[in-house]
Motif scaffolding. Structure first.
Motif, PDB file in Angstrom:
ATOM      1  N   UNK A 127       0.818  -1.227   0.000  1.00 31.63           N
ATOM      2  CA  UNK A 127       0.000   0.000   0.000  1.00 31.63           C
ATOM      3  C   UNK A 127       0.849   1.274   0.000  1.00 31.63           C
ATOM      4  N   UNK A 128       1.958   1.255   0.740  1.00 30.43           N
ATOM      5  CA  UNK A 128       2.825   2.448   0.759  1.00 30.43           C
ATOM      6  C   UNK A 128       3.506   2.640  -0.587  1.00 30.43           C
ATOM      7  N   UNK A 129       3.861   1.540  -1.257  1.00 30.07           N
ATOM      8  CA  UNK A 129       4.479   1.645  -2.583  1.00 30.07           C
ATOM      9  C   UNK A 129       3.466   2.182  -3.595  1.00 30.07           C
ATOM     10  N   UNK A 130       2.205   1.774  -3.440  1.00 30.14           N
ATOM     11  CA  UNK A 130       1.162   2.295  -4.325  1.00 30.14           C
ATOM     12  C   UNK A 130       0.950   3.796  -4.101  1.00 30.14           C
ATOM     13  N   UNK A 166      27.543  12.433  -4.290  1.00 24.36           N
ATOM     14  CA  UNK A 166      27.506  11.219  -3.471  1.00 24.36           C
ATOM     15  C   UNK A 166      26.392  11.383  -2.449  1.00 24.36           C
ATOM     16  N   UNK A 167      25.439  10.482  -2.499  1.00 21.75           N
ATOM     17  CA  UNK A 167      24.292  10.518  -1.599  1.00 21.75           C
ATOM     18  C   UNK A 167      24.431   9.410  -0.558  1.00 21.75           C
ATOM     19  N   UNK A 168      24.786   9.766   0.678  1.00 21.18           N
ATOM     20  CA  UNK A 168      24.900   8.727   1.708  1.00 21.18           C
ATOM     21  C   UNK A 168      23.510   8.264   2.152  1.00 21.18           C
ATOM     22  N   UNK A 169      23.365   6.973   2.317  1.00 24.71           N
ATOM     23  CA  UNK A 169      22.124   6.411   2.862  1.00 24.71           C
ATOM     24  C   UNK A 169      22.489   5.557   4.060  1.00 24.71           C
ATOM     25  N   UNK A 170      21.539   5.414   4.948  1.00 24.92           N
ATOM     26  CA  UNK A 170      21.754   4.560   6.109  1.00 24.92           C
ATOM     27  C   UNK A 170      20.626   3.529   6.214  1.00 24.92           C
ATOM     28  N   UNK A 171      20.122   3.128   5.068  1.00 24.65           N
ATOM     29  CA  UNK A 171      19.064   2.124   5.068  1.00 24.65           C
ATOM     30  C   UNK A 171      19.592   0.800   5.617  1.00 24.65           C
ATOM     31  N   UNK A 172      18.740   0.095   6.322  1.00 21.03           N
ATOM     32  CA  UNK A 172      19.099  -1.242   6.767  1.00 21.03           C
ATOM     33  C   UNK A 172      18.715  -2.272   5.718  1.00 21.03           C
ATOM     34  N   UNK A 173      17.918  -1.864   4.748  1.00 22.00           N
ATOM     35  CA  UNK A 173      17.407  -2.776   3.732  1.00 22.00           C
ATOM     36  C   UNK A 173      18.072  -2.500   2.383  1.00 22.00           C
ATOM     37  N   UNK A 174      18.584  -3.559   1.761  1.00 24.42           N
ATOM     38  CA  UNK A 174      19.125  -3.416   0.406  1.00 24.42           C
ATOM     39  C   UNK A 174      18.016  -3.077  -0.584  1.00 24.42           C
ATOM     40  N   UNK A 175      16.805  -3.565  -0.324  1.00 25.35           N
ATOM     41  CA  UNK A 175      15.682  -3.279  -1.209  1.00 25.35           C
ATOM     42  C   UNK A 175      15.360  -1.783  -1.212  1.00 25.35           C
ATOM     43  N   UNK A 202      14.621  14.411  -0.468  1.00 30.40           N
ATOM     44  CA  UNK A 202      13.169  14.212  -0.480  1.00 30.40           C
ATOM     45  C   UNK A 202      12.777  12.821  -0.948  1.00 30.40           C
ATOM     46  N   UNK A 203      13.404  12.378  -2.025  1.00 34.42           N
ATOM     47  CA  UNK A 203      13.104  11.048  -2.553  1.00 34.42           C
ATOM     48  C   UNK A 203      13.579   9.974  -1.576  1.00 34.42           C
ATOM     49  N   UNK A 204      14.739  10.182  -0.979  1.00 33.70           N
ATOM     50  CA  UNK A 204      15.273   9.200  -0.027  1.00 33.70           C
ATOM     51  C   UNK A 204      14.354   9.057   1.183  1.00 33.70           C
ATOM     52  N   UNK A 205      13.806  10.173   1.662  1.00 33.06           N
ATOM     53  CA  UNK A 205      12.885  10.096   2.809  1.00 33.06           C
ATOM     54  C   UNK A 205      11.619   9.350   2.433  1.00 33.06           C
ATOM     55  N   UNK A 206      11.096   9.599   1.240  1.00 29.66           N
ATOM     56  CA  UNK A 206       9.874   8.910   0.808  1.00 29.66           C
ATOM     57  C   UNK A 206      10.114   7.405   0.667  1.00 29.66           C
ATOM     58  N   UNK A 207      11.249   7.038   0.099  1.00 33.21           N
ATOM     59  CA  UNK A 207      11.564   5.609  -0.023  1.00 33.21           C
ATOM     60  C   UNK A 207      11.708   4.994   1.369  1.00 33.21           C
ATOM     61  N   UNK A 208      12.322   5.723   2.283  1.00 32.50           N
ATOM     62  CA  UNK A 208      12.444   5.232   3.655  1.00 32.50           C
ATOM     63  C   UNK A 208      11.090   4.992   4.293  1.00 32.50           C
ATOM     64  N   UNK A 209      10.126   5.884   4.020  1.00 32.06           N
ATOM     65  CA  UNK A 209       8.775   5.697   4.568  1.00 32.06           C
ATOM     66  C   UNK A 209       8.093   4.483   3.968  1.00 32.06           C
ATOM     67  N   UNK A 210       8.319   4.228   2.676  1.00 32.28           N
ATOM     68  CA  UNK A 210       7.696   3.062   2.020  1.00 32.28           C
ATOM     69  C   UNK A 210       8.113   1.782   2.735  1.00 32.28           C
ATOM     70  N   UNK A 211       9.410   1.672   3.036  1.00 36.50           N
ATOM     71  CA  UNK A 211       9.930   0.437   3.616  1.00 36.50           C
ATOM     72  C   UNK A 211      10.023   0.477   5.136  1.00 36.50           C
TER      73      UNK A 211
END
Length: 186
Positions: free
Chosen positions: A84-87, A121-130, A172-181
């Motif tokens: 649902x969040x991806x949609x 260079x955009x650093x990310x700290x996601x725990x998920x590779x997806x 902005x995009x990184x935060x939205x992707x973080x919210x999806x997952x």
């Protein structure tokens, strides 16, 4: 009236900072099982388009079997929870792609507008590779930017203009992707 005293945390006794578990909380097995069952049932009914009693009974049986076989697999229930969040993310991404298309067309057609390529260079700290992969692909889908490399937790992005590179770094995009997952690592 009685008073209840609680023992202090070991970290307080030793004078150190308490340790916090920052890992995402796992869903209880029953709710994951129910989520997988419901997702499979809805998917079956949408694809088949039949609601005759025999078809629904077969759908329930097949969905229950899939849920039971995969009851230990958290990835399947996580995928169903993210859907649902991806949609909700997809229309926003399509809008960003549309806006970027218009900006690139303007750059190509108007010679006065500066094309000033930059690599950021955009650093990310996601725990998920997806989540990291989704962000890299979303950046690449947006005209004027391309993810050219992933170095550990950093995305290397080529942007056709400095403003485009600044937008990528804005996050902005990184935060939205973080919210999806459900991954606050952006």
């Amino acid at each position: 009236m009685s008073t209840v005293y609680h023992a202090p945390l070991p970290s307080a006794i030793e004078g150190r900072e308490p340790e916090y578990n920052t890992r995402p909380m796992s869903r209880p097995r029953a709710s994951r099982l129910l989520l997988v069952f419901a997702g499979c049932l809805v998917f079956w009914l949408i694809l088949s388009g039949h609601v005759a009693p025999l078809d629904v009974a077969l759908a329930v049986a097949a969905s229950a079997a899939v849920a039971w076989v995969n009851w230990r697999d958290e990835a399947l229930s996580d995928l169903l929870a993210w859907t649902p969040r991806m949609l909700g993310y997809a229309p926003w991404l399509l809008r960003e792609i549309w806006i970027a298309n218009i900006q690139v067309v303007r750059l190509v057609l108007d010679p006065r507008l500066p094309i000033d390529p930059v690599v950021v260079r955009l650093p990310t700290r996601y725990t998920s590779d997806l989540a990291r992969t989704t962000l890299a692909n979303s950046i690449t889908l947006t005209p004027g930017t391309v993810t050219i490399d992933v170095e550990d937790e950093t995305l290397v992005v080529h942007a056709i203009t400095r403003a485009g590179g600044g937008d990528v770094l804005g996050g902005g995009m990184a935060r939205r992707v973080g919210r999806v997952f459900g991954d606050p690592g952006a």
